[in-house]
Scaffold this motif. Structure first.
Motif, PDB file in Angstrom:
ATOM      1  N   THR A  80      -7.655 -13.267   9.807  1.00  0.00           N
ATOM      2  CA  THR A  80      -6.411 -13.732   9.196  1.00  0.00           C
ATOM      3  C   THR A  80      -5.361 -13.682  10.309  1.00  0.00           C
ATOM      4  O   THR A  80      -5.571 -13.040  11.354  1.00  0.00           O
ATOM      5  CB  THR A  80      -5.952 -12.801   8.053  1.00  0.00           C
ATOM      6  N   ARG A  81      -4.221 -14.294  10.049  1.00  0.00           N
ATOM      7  CA  ARG A  81      -3.170 -14.277  11.066  1.00  0.00           C
ATOM      8  C   ARG A  81      -2.719 -12.836  11.345  1.00  0.00           C
ATOM      9  O   ARG A  81      -2.553 -12.448  12.496  1.00  0.00           O
ATOM     10  CB  ARG A  81      -1.981 -15.124  10.604  1.00  0.00           C
ATOM     11  N   ASP A  82      -2.547 -12.080  10.255  1.00  0.00           N
ATOM     12  CA  ASP A  82      -2.091 -10.698  10.443  1.00  0.00           C
ATOM     13  C   ASP A  82      -3.088  -9.878  11.236  1.00  0.00           C
ATOM     14  O   ASP A  82      -2.715  -9.035  12.052  1.00  0.00           O
ATOM     15  CB  ASP A  82      -1.855 -10.022   9.088  1.00  0.00           C
ATOM     16  N   GLU A  83      -4.375 -10.111  10.954  1.00  0.00           N
ATOM     17  CA  GLU A  83      -5.404  -9.357  11.691  1.00  0.00           C
ATOM     18  C   GLU A  83      -5.340  -9.681  13.178  1.00  0.00           C
ATOM     19  O   GLU A  83      -5.337  -8.786  14.020  1.00  0.00           O
ATOM     20  CB  GLU A  83      -6.805  -9.695  11.153  1.00  0.00           C
ATOM     21  N   LEU A  84      -5.294 -10.963  13.493  1.00  0.00           N
ATOM     22  CA  LEU A  84      -5.299 -11.304  14.921  1.00  0.00           C
ATOM     23  C   LEU A  84      -4.035 -10.761  15.601  1.00  0.00           C
ATOM     24  O   LEU A  84      -4.083 -10.284  16.740  1.00  0.00           O
ATOM     25  CB  LEU A  84      -5.433 -12.813  15.137  1.00  0.00           C
ATOM     26  N   LYS A  85      -2.923 -10.821  14.860  1.00  0.00           N
ATOM     27  CA  LYS A  85      -1.682 -10.273  15.437  1.00  0.00           C
ATOM     28  C   LYS A  85      -1.894  -8.797  15.774  1.00  0.00           C
ATOM     29  O   LYS A  85      -1.516  -8.320  16.836  1.00  0.00           O
ATOM     30  CB  LYS A  85      -0.540 -10.458  14.429  1.00  0.00           C
ATOM     31  N   HIS A  86      -2.497  -8.084  14.835  1.00  0.00           N
ATOM     32  CA  HIS A  86      -2.754  -6.655  15.084  1.00  0.00           C
ATOM     33  C   HIS A  86      -3.668  -6.474  16.291  1.00  0.00           C
ATOM     34  O   HIS A  86      -3.386  -5.675  17.190  1.00  0.00           O
ATOM     35  CB  HIS A  86      -3.407  -6.026  13.845  1.00  0.00           C
ATOM     36  N   TRP A  87      -4.776  -7.200  16.311  1.00  0.00           N
ATOM     37  CA  TRP A  87      -5.765  -6.959  17.367  1.00  0.00           C
ATOM     38  C   TRP A  87      -5.250  -7.368  18.740  1.00  0.00           C
ATOM     39  O   TRP A  87      -5.649  -6.794  19.745  1.00  0.00           O
ATOM     40  CB  TRP A  87      -7.088  -7.673  17.040  1.00  0.00           C
ATOM     41  N   LEU A  88      -4.372  -8.359  18.802  1.00  0.00           N
ATOM     42  CA  LEU A  88      -3.910  -8.800  20.129  1.00  0.00           C
ATOM     43  C   LEU A  88      -2.586  -8.200  20.561  1.00  0.00           C
ATOM     44  O   LEU A  88      -2.268  -8.168  21.750  1.00  0.00           O
ATOM     45  CB  LEU A  88      -3.790 -10.326  20.175  1.00  0.00           C
ATOM     46  N   PHE A  89      -1.801  -7.757  19.581  1.00  0.00           N
ATOM     47  CA  PHE A  89      -0.486  -7.230  19.955  1.00  0.00           C
ATOM     48  C   PHE A  89      -0.358  -5.735  19.687  1.00  0.00           C
ATOM     49  O   PHE A  89       0.451  -5.076  20.313  1.00  0.00           O
ATOM     50  CB  PHE A  89       0.635  -7.986  19.231  1.00  0.00           C
ATOM     51  N   GLY A  90      -1.183  -5.221  18.765  1.00  0.00           N
ATOM     52  CA  GLY A  90      -1.080  -3.800  18.439  1.00  0.00           C
ATOM     53  C   GLY A  90       0.345  -3.471  18.075  1.00  0.00           C
ATOM     54  O   GLY A  90       1.011  -4.206  17.362  1.00  0.00           O
ATOM     55  N   ASN A  91       0.821  -2.391  18.621  1.00  0.00           N
ATOM     56  CA  ASN A  91       2.210  -2.037  18.400  1.00  0.00           C
ATOM     57  C   ASN A  91       3.028  -2.572  19.572  1.00  0.00           C
ATOM     58  O   ASN A  91       3.027  -2.006  20.660  1.00  0.00           O
ATOM     59  CB  ASN A  91       2.322  -0.505  18.306  1.00  0.00           C
ATOM     60  N   GLU A 147      -2.535   6.272  19.703  1.00  0.00           N
ATOM     61  CA  GLU A 147      -2.331   4.821  19.727  1.00  0.00           C
ATOM     62  C   GLU A 147      -3.671   4.095  19.599  1.00  0.00           C
ATOM     63  O   GLU A 147      -3.763   3.085  18.904  1.00  0.00           O
ATOM     64  CB  GLU A 147      -1.644   4.389  21.036  1.00  0.00           C
ATOM     65  N   PHE A 148      -4.708   4.627  20.262  1.00  0.00           N
ATOM     66  CA  PHE A 148      -6.006   3.963  20.179  1.00  0.00           C
ATOM     67  C   PHE A 148      -6.558   4.050  18.755  1.00  0.00           C
ATOM     68  O   PHE A 148      -7.027   3.056  18.190  1.00  0.00           O
ATOM     69  CB  PHE A 148      -7.016   4.566  21.171  1.00  0.00           C
ATOM     70  N   LEU A 149      -6.505   5.246  18.166  1.00  0.00           N
ATOM     71  CA  LEU A 149      -7.072   5.402  16.817  1.00  0.00           C
ATOM     72  C   LEU A 149      -6.306   4.552  15.803  1.00  0.00           C
ATOM     73  O   LEU A 149      -6.898   3.970  14.894  1.00  0.00           O
ATOM     74  CB  LEU A 149      -7.084   6.881  16.409  1.00  0.00           C
ATOM     75  N   ASP A 150      -4.995   4.490  15.966  1.00  0.00           N
ATOM     76  CA  ASP A 150      -4.200   3.642  15.060  1.00  0.00           C
ATOM     77  C   ASP A 150      -4.644   2.188  15.153  1.00  0.00           C
ATOM     78  O   ASP A 150      -4.784   1.497  14.156  1.00  0.00           O
ATOM     79  CB  ASP A 150      -2.714   3.706  15.436  1.00  0.00           C
ATOM     80  N   TRP A 151      -4.831   1.758  16.377  1.00  0.00           N
ATOM     81  CA  TRP A 151      -5.192   0.354  16.594  1.00  0.00           C
ATOM     82  C   TRP A 151      -6.598   0.075  16.074  1.00  0.00           C
ATOM     83  O   TRP A 151      -6.838  -0.904  15.367  1.00  0.00           O
ATOM     84  CB  TRP A 151      -5.101   0.066  18.104  1.00  0.00           C
ATOM     85  N   ALA A 152      -7.538   0.971  16.391  1.00  0.00           N
ATOM     86  CA  ALA A 152      -8.940   0.706  16.066  1.00  0.00           C
ATOM     87  C   ALA A 152      -9.255   0.901  14.585  1.00  0.00           C
ATOM     88  O   ALA A 152     -10.120   0.206  14.050  1.00  0.00           O
ATOM     89  CB  ALA A 152      -9.837   1.634  16.904  1.00  0.00           C
ATOM     90  N   LEU A 153      -8.579   1.830  13.943  1.00  0.00           N
ATOM     91  CA  LEU A 153      -8.986   2.211  12.579  1.00  0.00           C
ATOM     92  C   LEU A 153      -8.045   1.722  11.489  1.00  0.00           C
ATOM     93  O   LEU A 153      -8.362   1.852  10.311  1.00  0.00           O
ATOM     94  CB  LEU A 153      -9.113   3.744  12.483  1.00  0.00           C
ATOM     95  N   LYS A 154      -6.893   1.202  11.887  1.00  0.00           N
ATOM     96  CA  LYS A 154      -5.952   0.802  10.843  1.00  0.00           C
ATOM     97  C   LYS A 154      -5.458  -0.641  11.001  1.00  0.00           C
ATOM     98  O   LYS A 154      -4.253  -0.901  11.044  1.00  0.00           O
ATOM     99  CB  LYS A 154      -4.768   1.780  10.829  1.00  0.00           C
ATOM    100  N   PRO A 155      -6.393  -1.595  11.057  1.00  0.00           N
ATOM    101  CA  PRO A 155      -5.951  -2.990  11.079  1.00  0.00           C
ATOM    102  C   PRO A 155      -5.405  -3.375   9.707  1.00  0.00           C
ATOM    103  O   PRO A 155      -5.629  -2.624   8.734  1.00  0.00           O
ATOM    104  CB  PRO A 155      -7.241  -3.757  11.394  1.00  0.00           C
ATOM    105  N   PRO A 156      -4.746  -4.507   9.585  1.00  0.00           N
ATOM    106  CA  PRO A 156      -4.221  -4.915   8.278  1.00  0.00           C
ATOM    107  C   PRO A 156      -5.325  -4.924   7.234  1.00  0.00           C
ATOM    108  O   PRO A 156      -6.444  -5.342   7.516  1.00  0.00           O
ATOM    109  CB  PRO A 156      -3.716  -6.341   8.533  1.00  0.00           C
TER     110      PRO A 156
END
Ligand SMILES: CCCCCCCCCCCCCC(=O)SCCNC(=O)CCNC(=O)[C@H](O)C(C)(C)COP(=O)(O)OP(=O)(O)OC[C@H]1O[C@@H](n2cnc3c(N)ncnc32)[C@H](O)[C@@H]1OP(=O)(O)O
Length: 447
Positions: free
Chosen positions: A289-300, A117-126
């Motif tokens: 971008t909106r998608d990036e912030l969504k990823h960084w703050l909500f992850g999965n 989960e950490f690697l997915d979040w850290a290495l695969k943003p939009p």
């Protein structure tokens, strides 16, 4: 915290291991000169103490100038061109390399507990690019022995929008150190990023390189002092008892703020607007971008709280239901504790982004942020976190003392590749100690 000595050993540990990214060397007084950096002196980076009159790129290239072929490697090695972090087996390889080599703990007692989960979040943003996950394998065995990662990260440096990436997780197998593999990894990731028309980069490191645009310091807030003491992270100051130390760091069960709840996707528009407004105060921010912030703050968002990496909370205005006035976030990256019968894991939280609509004056802001991050500490504690960390970026200096963060030994240097900018305040004084009377102008938070 007025006396940081009581968690000095924790600071040292985090400095050595926590981000493999920190160092106690004073960054402002480089021991080496630019000419001494065999690799870095060939790169488009500013010299130490260079007077910058005009901010902007150092060299101007276009995609046409960039070689299409990868940099040559010694015959023993090959580029891991197949590396695909959507594949479990490849993610495991990166995990193994980082797990065994990223951390510099002499006794091999503590290790980063990276999760999928950490690697997915850290290495695969939009917008992530597979080819920016650069690996080197041993030809004969296929073993991954080197890695570096680029992720999309447009920046705003003062008023200027800068198309950019963030480079992180550079790692070379311990047995292959000092063989100049790092410069090849850096040049290859640069080439691959350049081929996409991007020529600037933000990166952080504990080591002093030519030449930091900003310098921040780590701060640590023990949440479970007795465990930190048991495993040798914190020690007992001479004039204190264990009971006093435990009492000092004990938190109330409930916070002060009404309307606190976990952020939901429906809050996103307000969170995005709050952050954009709040970050106007800084001179170095990520232009999300909106998608990036969504990823960084909500992850999965579907993940259970237990395995969530990123935790985001909002304050919903009680007088005006649905209105979000503040948010804060932190991410979790625990350590495995090896060879300890009693404890197998050290829970670490890292403060991430926050924003508030409180803009009356500095004193009100200080009160508000102290209450907000105070809530973050209570929640982190309830999630099993033992220590809560942050650097002196954002407006953190306003709450560090009141919330009993200890000033760490670890320094985090911020660098811009191929971009000259005047120094940006990292919240430190001329001795590189946290300056509690001022706030930094660094708004970007690095993993
Ligand atoms: C436009 C796009 C641009 C993209 C790229 C922009 C730049 C990105 C830059 C990368 C940002 C990464 C941000 C993070 O990930 S910071 C995290 C760093 N990682 C670790 O600490 C993990 C454990 N350590 C290792 O795996 C190795 O020791 C590493 C890989 C760090 C060096 O391997 P090794 O120990 O075997 O050394 P070498 O013989 O191959 O090479 C020696 C040369 O490397 C220079 N060095 C040492 N450490 C770092 C460092 N952390 N950043 C930049 N350069 C570094 C050093 O000054 C020397 O150059 P020079 O002194 O001769 O000049």
């Amino acid at each position: 915290m007025s006396n940081p000595a009581d968690n000095k050993s924790l600071a040292e540990l985090l400095k050595q291991m926590a981000l493999a990214n920190q160092s106690s060397e004073p960054a402002a007084v480089p021991e080496k000169k630019l000419e001494d950096y065999k690799f870095w002196k060939t790169q488009p980076v500013p010299n130490f103490n260079e007077q910058v009159s005009k901010e902007g790129p150092i060299e101007n290239k276009t995609v046409k100038d960039i070689p299409l072929e990868p940099y040559p490697l010694l015959d023993l090695f090959e580029w891991a061109d197949d590396l695909d972090l959507t594949r479990d087996d490849h993610r495991d390889e990166v995990f193994q390399l980082l797990y065994e080599n990223y951390v510099e703990d002499a006794d091999s007692t503590f290790r980063f507990k990276y999760t999928t989960e950490f690697l997915d979040w850290a290495l695969k943003p939009p917008g992530y690019k597979k080819e920016w996950h650069v690996g080197v394998r041993v030809k004969a065995t296929g073993r991954l022995i080197g890695f570096i990662a680029g992720t999309p990260c447009d920046l705003k440096v003062r008023e200027q929008l800068v198309k950019s990436v963030e480079i992180n997780f550079i790692c070379v197998h311990k047995k292959l150190r000092s063989k100049r593999l790092a410069p090849i990894l850096i040049k290859e990731v640069t080439r691959r990023v350049n081929l996409q028309g991007i020529f600037q980069d933000l990166y952080t490191a504990g080591v002093v390189l030519p030449s930091p645009v900003s310098v921040c310091r780590y701060n640590h807030r023990p949440l479970n002092w007795s465990k930190l003491y048991d495993i040798g992270f914190s020690y007992l100051p001479e004039n204190a008892t264990k009971t006093q130390m435990i009492a000092k760091y004990t938190l109330t069960k409930e916070g002060k703020l009404n309307g606190l709840r976990r952020a939901e996707l429906k809050d996103f528009d307000q969170i995005f607007a709050l952050l954009q407004k709040f970050q106007e105060r800084y001179e170095l921010v990520q232009d999300f971008t909106r998608d990036e912030l969504k990823h960084w703050l909500f992850g999965n968002v579907d993940l259970q709280d237990k395995v969530k990496v990123i935790h985001t909370f909002v304050i919903e205005d009680e007088a005006e239901p649905g209105k979000i006035t503040d948010f804060f976030s932190f991410y979790l990256l625990p350590f495995s504790i090896l060879d300890n019968e009693e404890h197998s894991e050290l829970g670490c939280a890292y403060l991430f982004y926050y924003a508030t609509d409180c803009d009356e004056n500095q004193a009100a802001l200080k009160r508000r942020l102290t209450d907000l991050i105070g809530e973050a500490l209570i929640i982190a504690k309830s999630l099993g976190v033992d220590v809560f960390n942050c650097v002196s970026c954002q407006d953190n200096n306003l709450f560090l003392q009141d919330l009993k963060f200890g000033q760490g030994d670890g320094i985090l240097n911020y660098y811009l590749f191929n971009y000259k900018a005047k120094a940006i305040n990292g919240g430190l004084d001329s001795q590189q100690k946290v300056d509690y009377d001022t706030v930094s102008k660094v708004g970007v938070v690095m993993l």
